[in-house]
Motif scaffolding. Structure first.
Motif, PDB file in Angstrom:
ATOM      1  N   LEU A  52       2.851  17.244 -25.408  1.00 29.27           N
ATOM      2  CA  LEU A  52       3.344  16.141 -24.590  1.00 29.27           C
ATOM      3  C   LEU A  52       4.755  15.729 -24.996  1.00 29.27           C
ATOM      4  N   LYS A  53       5.008  15.742 -26.300  1.00 31.63           N
ATOM      5  CA  LYS A  53       6.343  15.362 -26.782  1.00 31.63           C
ATOM      6  C   LYS A  53       7.401  16.382 -26.358  1.00 31.63           C
ATOM      7  N   LEU A  54       7.035  17.671 -26.350  1.00 33.75           N
ATOM      8  CA  LEU A  54       7.974  18.703 -25.894  1.00 33.75           C
ATOM      9  C   LEU A  54       8.291  18.521 -24.411  1.00 33.75           C
ATOM     10  N   ILE A  55       7.265  18.218 -23.620  1.00 34.28           N
ATOM     11  CA  ILE A  55       7.485  18.008 -22.183  1.00 34.28           C
ATOM     12  C   ILE A  55       8.304  16.745 -21.950  1.00 34.28           C
ATOM     13  N   LYS A  56       8.060  15.712 -22.751  1.00 30.86           N
ATOM     14  CA  LYS A  56       8.835  14.475 -22.626  1.00 30.86           C
ATOM     15  C   LYS A  56      10.310  14.722 -22.907  1.00 30.86           C
ATOM     16  N   LYS A  57      10.598  15.448 -23.979  1.00 37.50           N
ATOM     17  CA  LYS A  57      11.998  15.735 -24.310  1.00 37.50           C
ATOM     18  C   LYS A  57      12.663  16.539 -23.193  1.00 37.50           C
ATOM     19  N   TYR A  58      11.939  17.528 -22.688  1.00 39.21           N
ATOM     20  CA  TYR A  58      12.470  18.351 -21.590  1.00 39.21           C
ATOM     21  C   TYR A  58      12.740  17.483 -20.354  1.00 39.21           C
ATOM     22  N   SER A  59      11.825  16.577 -20.063  1.00 42.41           N
ATOM     23  CA  SER A  59      11.990  15.690 -18.914  1.00 42.41           C
ATOM     24  C   SER A  59      13.135  14.713 -19.124  1.00 42.41           C
ATOM     25  N   ASP A  60      13.246  14.183 -20.330  1.00 36.71           N
ATOM     26  CA  ASP A  60      14.324  13.243 -20.629  1.00 36.71           C
ATOM     27  C   ASP A  60      15.691  13.909 -20.540  1.00 36.71           C
ATOM     28  N   ASP A  61      15.735  15.185 -20.906  1.00 43.36           N
ATOM     29  CA  ASP A  61      17.006  15.916 -20.898  1.00 43.36           C
ATOM     30  C   ASP A  61      17.378  16.436 -19.517  1.00 43.36           C
ATOM     31  N   ASN A  62      16.424  16.372 -18.571  1.00 41.77           N
ATOM     32  CA  ASN A  62      16.673  16.869 -17.216  1.00 41.77           C
ATOM     33  C   ASN A  62      16.327  15.788 -16.195  1.00 41.77           C
ATOM     34  N   PRO A  63      17.081  14.682 -16.203  1.00 41.66           N
ATOM     35  CA  PRO A  63      16.725  13.557 -15.334  1.00 41.66           C
ATOM     36  C   PRO A  63      16.691  13.949 -13.868  1.00 41.66           C
ATOM     37  N   TYR A  64      15.648  13.468 -13.190  1.00 39.89           N
ATOM     38  CA  TYR A  64      15.443  13.673 -11.757  1.00 39.89           C
ATOM     39  C   TYR A  64      15.174  15.133 -11.396  1.00 39.89           C
ATOM     40  N   LYS A  65      14.861  15.974 -12.392  1.00 39.59           N
ATOM     41  CA  LYS A  65      14.614  17.388 -12.102  1.00 39.59           C
ATOM     42  C   LYS A  65      13.262  17.874 -12.619  1.00 39.59           C
ATOM     43  N   ASN A  66      12.475  16.984 -13.223  1.00 42.43           N
ATOM     44  CA  ASN A  66      11.197  17.440 -13.767  1.00 42.43           C
ATOM     45  C   ASN A  66      10.102  16.412 -13.514  1.00 42.43           C
ATOM     46  N   LEU A  67       9.754  16.255 -12.254  1.00 40.86           N
ATOM     47  CA  LEU A  67       8.650  15.366 -11.904  1.00 40.86           C
ATOM     48  C   LEU A  67       7.391  15.749 -12.674  1.00 40.86           C
ATOM     49  N   ILE A  68       6.579  14.740 -13.005  1.00 44.77           N
ATOM     50  CA  ILE A  68       5.352  14.963 -13.764  1.00 44.77           C
ATOM     51  C   ILE A  68       4.136  14.680 -12.882  1.00 44.77           C
ATOM     52  N   SER A  69       3.148  15.564 -12.958  1.00 43.81           N
ATOM     53  CA  SER A  69       1.863  15.356 -12.279  1.00 43.81           C
ATOM     54  C   SER A  69       0.768  15.672 -13.288  1.00 43.81           C
ATOM     55  N   ILE A  70      -0.103  14.701 -13.559  1.00 38.25           N
ATOM     56  CA  ILE A  70      -1.122  14.900 -14.590  1.00 38.25           C
ATOM     57  C   ILE A  70      -2.474  14.380 -14.108  1.00 38.25           C
ATOM     58  N   HIS A  71      -3.518  15.197 -14.310  1.00 34.92           N
ATOM     59  CA  HIS A  71      -4.881  14.766 -13.988  1.00 34.92           C
ATOM     60  C   HIS A  71      -5.249  13.607 -14.906  1.00 34.92           C
ATOM     61  N   ASN A  72      -5.854  12.574 -14.352  1.00 38.72           N
ATOM     62  CA  ASN A  72      -6.097  11.365 -15.135  1.00 38.72           C
ATOM     63  C   ASN A  72      -7.503  10.808 -14.924  1.00 38.72           C
ATOM     64  N   GLN A  73      -8.231  10.625 -16.020  1.00 34.83           N
ATOM     65  CA  GLN A  73      -9.495   9.892 -16.051  1.00 34.83           C
ATOM     66  C   GLN A  73     -10.433  10.311 -14.914  1.00 34.83           C
ATOM     67  N   GLU A  74     -10.780  11.604 -14.919  1.00 29.52           N
ATOM     68  CA  GLU A  74     -11.642  12.148 -13.867  1.00 29.52           C
ATOM     69  C   GLU A  74     -13.120  11.851 -14.106  1.00 29.52           C
ATOM     70  N   CYS A  75     -13.489  11.520 -15.326  1.00 36.40           N
ATOM     71  CA  CYS A  75     -14.884  11.186 -15.617  1.00 36.40           C
ATOM     72  C   CYS A  75     -14.928  10.245 -16.817  1.00 36.40           C
TER      73      CYS A  75
END
Length: 393
Positions: free
Chosen positions: A184-207
């Motif tokens: 998650l931290k690697l994806i966060k850094k990548y997202s922070d370094d690429n503003p507006y170019k790395n939208l996030i979609s994550i499955h959440n609390q399915e059960c």
């Protein structure tokens, strides 16, 4: 030029127009949306329709590459068994995978879908998406709950994203229970370094067991990790729900789509409000019923100031990829949801999350949002068993 008149026109960004008229050019660009035809129009050139006209639908959560699994997974066996079955049978003949995905793409187009946020774990859909009439944003999904594998998993995701580089694409985590803090931290850094170019979609609390695992390290997820031979001895109970545990590890530079939210509660929603995160919600009700037999507490999310969207999930967990069907399921369970609110979730809100609201999502001059006709509503504009959608443009 084409002129359509219907009982109502729902521009989405503005109030519905009774006996509304939509005028478009030959390329599908909106010229005007009014209560009267353009001056001097020959009445014979107006196409009169029974029902309501709205923009094309936006499906913010789909797994196109799983379309070949339609009807192959038993309904109602719960998320844990669903995950096991997906991993057991998802790999198939590439030609079968491609053929099923092509059909699913065509079916979505015919059901009025103009844009899709699609999850990919392989390059199987690259060629299809390049030729499709539908706009796709691909979310290259990462799996890796073992901390020491975070770097290699992330590099593999970047390599797959490179193959999608000619198309809109992001690197994203799968779910709290399948992605380590290190990943998650690697994806966060990548997202922070690429503003507006790395939208996030994550499955959440399915059960409920997802929250139980994060709170107490109890429940059926322990058996799932054992089934897949994953050593989770490092993981300690977090004393809070999965969403509350991972939210601080997500970027505040990109839009974040939380998908499913079947067991999200009011405390989770209030927790999110304490953080500077660009949270969007996605409901996929038919998939929730298919897998877990339950729905999110949708009433909790209303009027909380968040952007709400709709998705279909995959044909492994749904009988069809149809946004109208998702709207119908929600309205049947939550009758207070008006067609106006549902249509906004199904169009402009999804376009806004995907960053394509300048061209899609609402009926405004200069846009090319597609046109859908919804017929068979009752006198109160509620969805009925006779309600259908037909693509006009």
């Amino acid at each position: 030029m084409k002129i359509f008149k219907a009982d109502y026109v729902f521009p989405i960004h503005a109030d519905p127009i009774k006996d509304g008229v939509v005028t478009v050019d030959d390329e599908g660009t909106i010229i005007s949306v009014t209560d009267q035809p353009p001056s001097g129009t020959d009445p014979a050139t107006i196409t009169r329709l029974d029902g309501i006209i709205c923009p094309g639908f936006v499906n913010t959560h789909c797994h196109l590459e799983l379309s070949h699994l339609q009807g192959k997974i038993t309904e109602g066996e719960g998320l844990i068994n669903f995950i096991k079955n997906i991993q057991l049978i998802r790999n198939s003949d590439p030609e079968e995978v491609e053929a099923a995905a092509i059909k699913a793409d065509s079916d979505m187009y015919e059901s009025g879908i103009v844009a899709v946020g699609d999850i990919s774990n392989s390059n199987a859909t690259i060629a299809l998406k390049a030729k499709s009439k539908i706009y796709y944003h691909t979310f290259v999904e990462t799996f890796g709950f073992t901390p020491e594998k975070a770097e290699s998993v992330f590099e593999n995701a970047l390599a797959l994203a490179e193959q999608f580089k000619s198309q809109p694409c992001s690197v994203t985590p799968h779910a709290p229970y399948s992605v380590s803090k290190e990943l998650l931290k690697l994806i966060k850094k990548y997202s922070d370094d690429n503003p507006y170019k790395n939208l996030i979609s994550i499955h959440n609390q399915e059960c409920e067991d997802e929250n139980k695992f994060y709170r107490y390290k109890l429940g059926s997820f322990n058996e799932l990790y054992e089934h897949f031979g994953i050593d989770i001895s490092y993981f300690k109970p977090q004393a809070r729900n999965s969403l509350q545990s991972i939210l601080p590890l997500l970027t505040n530079k990109q839009g974040i789509l939380l998908v499913h939210n079947t067991c999200t509660n009011l405390k989770d929603i209030y927790f999110i409000k304490r953080f500077d995160r660009r949270i969007n919600w996605c409901f996929c009700p038919n998939a929730n019923l298919y897998i877990e037999g339950s729905l999110p507490k949708v009433d909790l999310f209303l009027d909380q100031g968040f952007n709400i969207t709709l998705g279909t999930d995959s044909l492994a967990s749904n009988k069809k990829l149809c946004i109208l069907s998702e709207m119908s399921t929600l309205q049947a369970k939550f009758p207070a949801l008006t067609i106006e609110r549902l249509l906004k979730w199904a169009t402009l809100n999804g376009a806004t999350f995907l960053g394509i609201e300048k061209s899609k999502g609402s009926l405004e001059a200069g846009k090319q949002p597609g046109l859908n006709l919804i017929s068979g509503l009752n006198s109160d504009l509620m969805i009925t068993a006779d309600t259908k959608v037909r693509r006009l443009l």
